[in-house]
Every structure is written in C-alpha cells, then in structure tokens.
Design an enzyme around this catalytic site. Sequence first.
Site, PDB file in Angstrom:
ATOM      1  N   ASP A 557       0.836  -1.193   0.000  1.00  0.00           N
ATOM      2  CA  ASP A 557       0.000   0.000   0.000  1.00  0.00           C
ATOM      3  C   ASP A 557       0.877   1.251   0.000  1.00  0.00           C
ATOM      4  O   ASP A 557       1.886   1.314   0.704  1.00  0.00           O
ATOM      5  CB  ASP A 557      -0.905  -0.008   1.234  1.00  0.00           C
ATOM      6  CG  ASP A 557      -1.769   1.234   1.306  1.00  0.00           C
ATOM      7  OD1 ASP A 557      -2.598   1.427   0.400  1.00  0.00           O
ATOM      8  OD2 ASP A 557      -1.592   2.019   2.250  1.00  0.00           O
ATOM      9  N   HIS A 560       4.760   4.254  -3.158  1.00  0.00           N
ATOM     10  CA  HIS A 560       5.587   5.405  -3.532  1.00  0.00           C
ATOM     11  C   HIS A 560       5.986   6.250  -2.327  1.00  0.00           C
ATOM     12  O   HIS A 560       6.898   7.068  -2.430  1.00  0.00           O
ATOM     13  CB  HIS A 560       4.844   6.279  -4.548  1.00  0.00           C
ATOM     14  CG  HIS A 560       3.466   6.631  -4.129  1.00  0.00           C
ATOM     15  ND1 HIS A 560       2.412   5.760  -4.299  1.00  0.00           N
ATOM     16  CD2 HIS A 560       2.960   7.732  -3.535  1.00  0.00           C
ATOM     17  CE1 HIS A 560       1.311   6.321  -3.826  1.00  0.00           C
ATOM     18  NE2 HIS A 560       1.621   7.504  -3.353  1.00  0.00           N
ATOM     19  N   ASP A 658      -9.891   2.582  -4.242  1.00  0.00           N
ATOM     20  CA  ASP A 658      -9.673   3.984  -3.877  1.00  0.00           C
ATOM     21  C   ASP A 658     -10.566   4.936  -4.661  1.00  0.00           C
ATOM     22  O   ASP A 658     -10.640   6.120  -4.325  1.00  0.00           O
ATOM     23  CB  ASP A 658      -8.208   4.370  -4.141  1.00  0.00           C
ATOM     24  CG  ASP A 658      -7.247   3.609  -3.247  1.00  0.00           C
ATOM     25  OD1 ASP A 658      -7.594   3.384  -2.080  1.00  0.00           O
ATOM     26  OD2 ASP A 658      -6.158   3.245  -3.722  1.00  0.00           O
TER      27      ASP A 658
END
Length: 1533
Positions: A557, A560, A658
Amino acid sequence: MAVERAEEGAEAGAGADDVRVLTLEHGEHLDSTLYRFDKGTRLQFAPGASLLGRKVFLYTNYVGPDDADEGAPAEFVRNQYRALEWRGAADGEPGGGGLLVADDDAHCELRLVRAGAFHYYFVYDSPESRVGPQGSGWFHVAPSLGVPLDGVVCQTVLAKCLGPLPRWRGVLRVAHEAGYNALHLTPLQALGASGSGYSIADQLRVDPRYRDPAAARDPTFADVARVLGELRADWGVLLIGDVVLNHTANESPWLEEHPEATYNCHDCPHLRPAALLDELLARLSADVARGALEPAVPRRLCAPEHVEALRAELLERRLPEARLHELFTCDADELVRRFRERAQAKAPPAAGAGAGAGELRLVRDPQRRRLAATVDMELALQLYNVYRPDCYDEEARLQRCCAELRRRLQQLNDEAEADARAHLLAAVDNCAAGVRYERLQADGPRLREVSERHPLVPRYFTFPPAGSLADAEALLCGPRARLVQAHNGWVMGADPLQDFAAPERDARVYLRRELVAWGDSVKLRYGARPEDCPALWARMRRYVELAAELFDGVRLDNCHSTPLHVAEYMLDCARRVRPELYVVAELFTNCDQVDNIFVNRLGVTSLVREAMSAGDARELGRLVHRFGGRAVGSFLRAPRRPAAPAVAHALLMDLTHDNPSPLERRSALDALPSAALVAAACCAAGSTRGYDELVPHHVHVVDEERLYAEWADGEPADEGRVGAASALLAARRALNELHRELAAAGYDEVYVDQMDADVVAVTRHDPASRRSVVLVAFTAFARDADAAPARAPPPLRFEGRLEEILLEADVRREPAPPFARHPRFVNGLRSLRAHVRRAVPLAESRVFAGARRDGALTELRFRPLAPGAVVALRVAPHARAAAALGALGGRLRALAAGADALALAPALAPLGAADYRVLLYCCEAEERERCGAGAYEVPGHGALPYAGLAGAAPLLARVAAADELGHALCANLRAGDWLAQYAVRRLEADARLAPVAARYRDALAPLEELPRFLVPAYFEAVMRALYEAVSAGALARLGDAARGGPMARALALTSVQLAGAVPSAPLPPPAPAGAPSLSAGLPHFAVGYMRCWGRDTFVALRGLFLLTGRYDDARHHILAFGACLRHGLIPNLLDGGRRARYNCRDAVWWWLRSVQQYCDEAPDGAALLAAAVPRLFPADDAAPAPPGAADQPLHDVVQEALDVHFQGLVFRERDAGRQIDAHMADRGFNVQIGVDPETGFPFGGNDANCGTWMDKMGSSDAAGTRGRPATPRDGSAVELVALCHAAVSWLERQHRAGRHPYPGVARRHRDGALTAWSWAQWAERLRRHFERHFWVPPAPSAADARPDLVHRRGIYKDSHGASQPWADYQLRCNFAVAMAVAPELFEPRHARLALDSVERLLRGPLGLKTLDPADWAYRPHYDNADDSADPATAHGFNYHQGPEWVWPLGFYLRARLAFAERPARAAAHALAALAPLLRELRASPWAGLPELTGADGAFCRDSCRTQAWSSACVLEVLHELAALRRARPLPPA
C-alpha cells in the site's frame, strides 16, 4: 467458450533453449530499465563494444540452487554478491575471475530458477577496484503462481465488509463464481478509531470484528489461515494481502512505548513550526464550528466569499499574532552583545584579512525556538571585527563594527521572515484550495458544515490538548512533544524517492500544507537501518512475515511513500517465508523511469494500473494497448535473442477500491464494455467488489461499515445475497474465463482498433496457432448514453475465417424499484442485468447481420446495437494460409534445430567469393551494371544499400528487434510480395546463381498465402535464415580472419562485399576475364574508372585478401597492376589498364609492400617473384601490347620500378589537360620521382600536384582554389621513406635467398659514371638518416634544421624537403603509418613519445585526424558540396586537413603494439580503441567501416560508408592481437 489452450493451470515458462543476452556497456547504470524473464531462462551477460580492452569482473546477488553450500538451500542476501565466471573466451580467469574483453564470444550465464529482482554490476581491473561499479542493472524472475501471470484476474475485497469469519466463504464465493482466480483482501489487522481499512492500530493482532459469534475469544491469525487455506484448496485461488509499512493508526497502543517510531516533535524538532501552524489552523476550525466568526465565516460554507473571509482571518489576524517567522530568525541584540564581548577580547585582523571568507548567514536553531537562530561567530568576527581607519579610539571602532553586524543581522532576519511569509502564504492558499474543493466544487464531496468530524482542513499532527496557542508552543518544546506526531499522506508531484518528513526537507511539505494528509495515521520513522529504531523494524518484520505466511502475495500500500530501503528489507523477509511471493504495488509517480526504480529494487511483480483514469474509449483502448502484450503480427523470436527492456507488468483494474464507482461518472451501461476491454488486456486484470453488482456509489475504505452480500445459488430471494443472474455477474464470469483461457493458450499479441469514437475492438492473437480472438466493446462513457439510439458500428474486417462467436453480451433494463442503500448490506442496482449468450452460430447472432468474404478478408456487418454491447469471436486462418503457416513453421523449427531446412547447401557448394558478393551485396551502381536494375526501393524509406540479402536482412533485424511494425519496410511487405520476388528474380538470369534463386523461391513462396499482417514476421524469419546461411557459406570460403571473433568475421565479409567482377572495371591480364576487382569504397567507387585505385588496393590487399585466404585474388591484383607499370609507377586509377593514370607516387611503394606480404604469407608465395607478367607498356612511350607480347618475370618488374626511382625521372602525363583532369593546373601534370643520393629517401612531386594519399585538388573558382592542391606533400613523405626501407630490406633477404636476381640498384650519370647501391647499403643509408631528418626533439637543440617552423615537439615530421618548408613540420598521422611499416627506422623512446602525441592530439573515435587541431588550416568537417568562397573548405578542399580517417588508425594501433614496453597494456589499449569501430560496424546499414568522419567521429555524408582500406587495416590489427594472444595469453592489463 472453447479457446484452444494449454492444460488448465499450466503456466507459461521458458524453454530449455530460451536464452536472453544482456549486453554490458561502459557507464550504463540501468536502475530505471526493466528486464523481465520467466523461470528457466538462461540469462547471458555479454560484454558490449565499449568494454573492449577492459578487464571486467561481473558480480550479481542472484543465487540459485547450484549456489548452495553443503546441501543447504542457498539464501538470497541482498548485499552479498558473487563473481560470475566467463565462458567462451581464451582469457577468462576460472572461478569468477576477470576477463580482458577481446574480439570473441565471451559471456557469463545464469539459469534463472529463483523468483525475485536481482542486481548485477561490473568493475574493471581488480575485484577490489576503488573506482566503483562501471555499469549495473537489474533483472526480474517471475514467481510461479500456478497460473500464468497474464491470466490473473483479481477482485479487491474490503476485509472489514466481510463480517465474522464463518461468513467469509459465502461472501468470497461471489468472486469465485464470477470467475476470479485471485482475491485481494485489505488489511485484516485491528484497525484504528477512524475505521479506515488502512489505518492499522495493531499490526500483530486480527481485528476483533471478524470474531465468530459462537466463539468465546477474538480471532487469531491461525483462524484466518484456516479459512484462507480452505479457499485456496477448494477453489485454487491466489490470495493477496495488503502490507502497510509507512504509517500506523494514531491510536496504535504500541506507540506509547515507542514514540521514537514516529516523526514526533521531540525527536524531530524541525517539524515544530509546521506543528504550531497545524494547531493554529485547528483552533481556527474549532472557532468556525462553534460560530465564533459568523457572519463573515459561517458554520456552513457555501460561497466563495466565505473562503476569502477565511483567508483574510488567517493573513490579517491569526498569523500575524502567531509571529511564526520568529521561529526562523535571530535575536540581533543578543548576537551583537556576544559579538562585542568577543571583539573586545580579540585584536582586529589586518585590513583585507576577511576577503574571500564568505558571507555571513543565519544558522537555524535545531530546536526551532523563537529568535534562536544564530550565526558563525568566528566568521562574524573575521568579517566585522576589523580595523577602521576613520575611528580614532577603540570604543568608536567597536560601535561601528557592531552597527555593521546589526545591519547584516537585520538583513538576514528580513530575508528569513520573507521566506517564512512566502511559505505561510502558500499554506494559506493550499488551505483555501482544499476548502473550496471539499465545500464548494461540484466534483468535490460538498461538505458544507464545519464540525469536529469535518474540520476546515485535515490535521497534520496528533496534538494533545493544550490551553492557549502559547501553551501548545511550550508543549512542543518539552518532553510531551513526543506525543505530537506527524501524519502520513502523499504529496502531489513530489519526488517519491525523497522522504518528505526528513530533516533535510525542513518540513516544507507540512509548513506549506502541501500534504494530502491522512489524519487518522501517523508516519513511521524507520531511520536508515534496523539499529536506528529496533522496535519498529522488528514489529514490522513480524507483520510482513505473517502476511507472507497467510497470503500468496502482498500488495504494498502507498508504495511510492514507503522508504525504499525499508520495503527492500521487509520484502526480503517475506520472500524467505514464501519464495514465490506475488508482489503487487500501487505507484503514483507519473514517471515510468521512477516506477521502474521501485519495481527493480523491490521486485514488484505487477503494478496496479487504473482503467478509471481513462476519460473516453480512445484512452481506455490506449491503456489496453500499453499494458498488454506485443503487437499482433510481431516478429518471430529466436530462442537466443537480446534481452529487451520491458514495461512494468500491469494488474489493470477496471475499478480500484480507492476510486468512486464509475456509475457516478458514466452511464451504468458502460460497466460491461469497460470491464470487457480490461479483460481483453494481455496482462493481469482485476476489479473491486461492488463493480459487478453495479453499486452506484463509492464503497469507501473509511466510511463503509455495511457488509457484502453472500452468494446464493439460483435467484437470490433474501437480502444480503446475490446470484449468477445478479447485475453483471454472468457476464463477468464469461469475461474472466476468456481472460484466463487466452493467457493459458498463449494469446499474447494484441491489437487495439478504435473503430469509432465509442466502439473499440481488441484482438488477442496466438503466435503459435495463428488464431485470434477479437473482442468488440460498445462503450458508454457519456452519462446520457442510456438515451442514445441503437446504431450499427462500422463493419469488422479481418484476414481469415470466422470460427466461432464465443459470446455476446449486453446490459438490459429490468423492472425494479429505484435504488436505495440497504442499511446492513452493500447493494447495487437491480434495474440492470447483463445477458450473455455463448457459442452463438452466426445465423443466430444478435450482434452481426451477416458476413461476406473479400478475397482473404472477412467482413462482418453489425446490427444496430445499443451502448453497452460486447461480442467476442474467434478467427482462424484460411486453409491455404494454415497450410503455408504449417510449412513455414516446420521449416523454421528445423532450422532452429540446426538442419539445412532451406536445402541451400548444394546450391551454394560450387560458388566462389565473387558469387557470394552478388548473393549478399551489390550496391545500386553495381547492380545496375550487373543486371540493369538497381537496389530495391522501399517507399517511405528509400533504396536499400545493397541489392543482395545484406540490404534487407540487417534492416529487418533492427526493425524486428524493436518490433517496429510501423516501419515503411513492414508496410511494403504487407502491401505486396515485391521484395520477395525481387530477391529471386535478380538471380535467375545468372546460370551459376539460378539454383540459389530456386531455393530462395521455394523458401519464400509460402509467404504469398499468408494473411498480410503476418508477412513481415515470416519474411524476416526466412530472410534471416537465408542471410545467415549465405553469410556462413561466404565465411567458409575465407581464411583465418573469417574464423575469428564477431568483429573479425564481420570485417572479413567486407572482402566479399568490396571485391567482385564488374565489367566496367576489369583487371588487365594476366588476371583472367571476370576476375574480381577491388572497390576502394562504396557507394562512390563502385563501377567504372573510379572503382579500382592503386594505393587503396595495396593498402587493403593484406587485410582483405591475404588474411581472408583469397590468395588468387591477391595474386591477380598484384600481377595486373604490375603489368601496367610505366615510368616506374603503377596506376593511381587503373581504368582497365589501357586508360590508367600515373599521377601518384605512393601506389608503387604500397604495391611493393603487397608483393612482400604475398611472398611471405601466401602458400608457396615466394614463387610469385618468378611469375610471368605480360607488360601492357613494354616501354614508357609504347602503345598497349597484347598479352604475351612482352612477358617478364615479376622480379624484373619490381627491379624496373626501383631502377627508375634510383635513376630519377621527370615526365609529363599523357593527354595532359582538362580531358583527364578538369581541375589540375598545367604544372601539375609534370611528375617527378627520384631517390636522394645522400639520404636514400625517395622523393618527388611539386607544389602543383599531390602524389600521395592526401590527394585533394582544389576545384573552386569562387574560392580561388582551382588547380591548387590542398596537401602537395612533395619532397620525401614519411610513409614512403618507411615503405622504401621495408622494400629494399626485404629484397636484400630475397637476393640472399636466391629468389631475386638483382643485388641492388645503379644510377648512370650524365657523364657516364655509375653509382651502385646494394639493397643493404640503401637500407642502411635510410636508417642512418631517418631520425636526423624526421625527428623533432622535445626540446630545442642544435639538430633543429628550421626551429622557426617547429610548432609541435616530440613528433616526427610529415615530410622532408617539401617545396613549402612549413609543411614538413605539420603534425599529421602519416608517421604512425611509417612506424608500423618500418619500426626499425625509429628510435623506440622517440617513437613512444610521438605515439603519445598522436593519442593525445589526433585520435578520434573512429580514426585519426589528418591534421593537428592547432594548425591554422585545420578544418575537420568535409563537405564536397560546399560552394562557398572559403578557400579552406570550398569543394571539400579540407579533405585531408582535419577529417578523421579510419585506415591510419589501424597502422597507429599496430605501431603501438610494435613499440610497446608492456605488450598486455598495448593490446588492451588497441582493443579499447576498436570499440567505437565495432559499434559503427554493427550499426552501419552498409556493414562496413567508413572512409572518414568529421570531428570526434561526426557523420560525414560525403564519405564512403564502407571503405576497403578501413576494414583491411582494422583486420590487420585484430590479426596481430590474435597472434599476440596465441604466443602468450594476455595477462591482466
């Protein structure tokens, strides 16, 4: 839906012979380049051209079963590397030692059987090299999942909506029945107070919400493992769990014991200003929520002016009152006081002592206290405690010094305050933008009322209660600051490789309010290594290991925002638990290169990609194309081929958890076609629970508390249940089955056709069976698409026959009450349902109205369709095409197995090298002369360089390597069979080549029956096979050079390329009719009188004829030119002999050199001296004689050449004038040759002609250069002196051996006196005078004849006795040629010094500069079309005044070898110098080395693209290097 496929569950893997070659190049650090391989692949690392001459040690951290110690399984340790062993090289050291890279086929090899991402690097010279890696990269090995990676179809499920554990099977069965073979579950751990599925309070405990009501305890991971294990065993499903590494819930109980695991304001005081601002904003929000700012700012924000009032409140009152800038400024009074105390105790430095000391700057207080910034006091004293002549006492001086410092401090404070205000203004603007989005904008959530649940802005920090803002500030500076912890989030457009909370980032993201914060979670602070925060690393390691025990894969999750080194460590731990771990990640870097860095370092198997990012059908089609497989009709892949950079493997989701439901943005009808297009992608695919049930709102990861429905067989009657007929489930099952079957069957080629604005067709093609599945989707992106009338899309056209309509599906409205959210269960629309028909006969189709055939094309006409329709069909080749494909496939498989499947060997057996030239080469002019037609012209590309196989095959290889199906050549191949027909017909009229033409025809004939989109792929494969077979046949007819390394083999083929029978350029007798003549270079010197040049021929003869075993051709050229001897010279331009031109002084010396080389190296070579030469001109003024009229043995011809030189001769060229040279001045036709009686140097020429290889004659009237040679080089040119010495020394040995009857030369003087020299006397005279007349010593000395002309020292002159004396002293490349020809003339120490000058001043990438770059005449770029008035360059006047010529480089490298004190180092230097030439050779469409380049290797359009002496001289270097290696294997350089 019977798609032919491999056995169910089979996984595509590499075959035993699957080899990928990864080429290593100097300086290439491929951190952002992705290489992906299947298990079983043999990965070879091969040194690239740039590594020639370097000793290379290669290391990798990959470990396989073969690397185990004493039977224990080998464990991957990221920072442990092992050396790889070089194979296939003579100089490789065993056991993983280094390799001196030479011209061979060396490589290292790994058999890839371990999944993961692995690193490699290489160093030079020593394993302990201090320089560090000189190149590096990564490679991936895909895990074994039990299903093909592209066959994964995954559904994301919010775990918190599953309910108690006993309910899970029923809920997850919905995914199983819908055909998903993978399930992604959001975190199962105990969640925080917000209820967000990603705000985990305890990573090591299962959330109590999953408790079995019948159980007396909370669930454990063992309970979860049991349930998941049953699903895995019963359904064969892959299970993927989330791993959240970068944050934890605010309420995480373990943080009380370990606050150091967070970015808290005690351990990270740089965050304090941002935390204080956050508290200020929270207080403002609380004031708005209780109505304290009404009416200007009401509780319910509903107008832009409310936002502006908020801005004013912040900028005009709250921020000024808070004086946050003081956290960045200094107390000027206190600093001045301290300065004064120090200054009183320290004498001022002398005037000017502070110059250059730098500027005084503020140093921020590490604790970020008010007015606590400081300065470097020592620097302040140095700059401001200075002597002041205008102050008459110490007190006045101190006051002035303090005043100056105060002014500087105030200036620094002003700058710091302005900087802080700019950040705070940005913060206000970002807050206002967030308020507008959340409260006012139509695309936002429209949260009107400000409340504790919905504050004005999100909290950036957890903050314990504090009385006033001053109390909060005091808290930040005390021990309770540990409780003030920074929240996590993400930053739009930030560098994901940087930690935005780190001290070096100075908390700007937080201060400027640029973070999209997750107010329920705090950011975790790992530090650089486990020792920095042991408790955090240990907890998260156990958390990750638990995930690996439970799941087949993990999803990282917010990857980045996860520190890379942390994710690396944790994933390594996970892979120790589950070696075949499937790693999925989401990355929002907006940069493929940055994505690849994450993918490489973490070993990410699949990146989540969102189809919802597409705003229309065209963009969705682009995503399917981008993340899918190779293009339909891609080129056939050889088992051994270069490793190709890849795009990160995608898990393409039609909806991620999301994102809002697509039904909120598009028509509900689009759900089916968008899902179908994603299912058609050649990558992993997926969706989110709720999409298939047509839930018309976002099933929110934070707010959703309801449960998913369970599966019901038949029509679901109860609430909280769904069945096969619900919403899209039936269609989803069909699409998922299709997706899985296409992957299992190898349908890995993709074509996306935008049929119109709304209709997209995706073709999946199987390169083995050549069947295709075409899916057509009628999208409905527009919200009003429901009301659009039905319409017929454009007809669907394809090559082949329709085998079957696999499915037809659409979405129809059904009677149902309006949608209402169920209070307990997540529910979707009941008013829409997908209808699916499978295996539909064309006659019963509701999608197609009918079909018609147009030749090989089939056209299907659509019925009027409503948006939302989907159809999939299977297409197969027609019978004749299938038969042709079968024949081609069998033939290509046989070729791969090493058989002569093309049956070329019998047809090639009787052919000679000249025949192979026709098969492989023949440029435009040669082909026109040979058969009346030129090279093949490709529309949109131009003519191929050669008519033979070397014209098309290398171009096709480059196109194939890039799968460049849009190339003009591919378009031409698809359009017709003209190139195949051309390849056959150009040979048929030649009786010797007709059998080869027949084999070509047989090999290429099946292509005519293929679907046109497949022709480029199969044409390339057949042409590659033909080209390889014919090239191998050509090499088999050549000598040792053709059995050398890759570079030597390629250069040996230039012998075939450049030597052939050309009727307009024959060799005169005694060469037989039809004997090949050597072209100086292509394309400029291909035919006619310009083809065959004396000097070029004999400079190149050893490399292209002797080293390649073409002794007959060498003999023919030597004797043919010898037959033309006249005036003691051989022709410059041969022109058949009868029209030869005798205007060069050097060709005869190169001819003599070739005589020597032939006699010394050819079998029975010494007999050449006695060979009969039929003199074409028995006397200088004689007419051409017929063959046999005036025969002489070759030794008499040789002797005549030297006698004439020794006697001396001045003659005028025959037919002098414009008819033989339009540019030469009259005096230039006067030719003189002779030998200096004192030195023995051959000399000749005048300032109006140019008799050596530097032979450019001016021709521009505008520039005034017509008739003026650019480089006369009259007198004694250095290389001719060396050639003379080599010749007479050799003749002395031949005379002693009885092979040359003449003891020397004699000159008859006008008075009748005779001067005679033996060969030994001549050689000694040359040796004795050479250094004295040519060496320019490093320092001035009495030996300098003309010190006024010396420009460079430590070199050898270019000539001696030139009519323009300064020209003698020009630094040119010719003395390097002389050194290789006659090294015995040179004093070794001088030679090495001069060669160093060549290296430093003249060597370019591909050749040697022809003139010193510091010379006034230096012009490095040759342009023969230059029509300017510049006399230095007009009409290419600078041909030899700076351009870098290739052929002298070979002599230079051989000279370095000859004078090397350390041969190994010289050999390594020579190999390294050849690296750019190898790159050029591989890249050139002409398959040769050029004549010359511009400065630094720049392309020169007027240069021949392949030049005889360029290739020949490099071949000689390779020959010497090989001999050196045979004599003594090269030690480390």
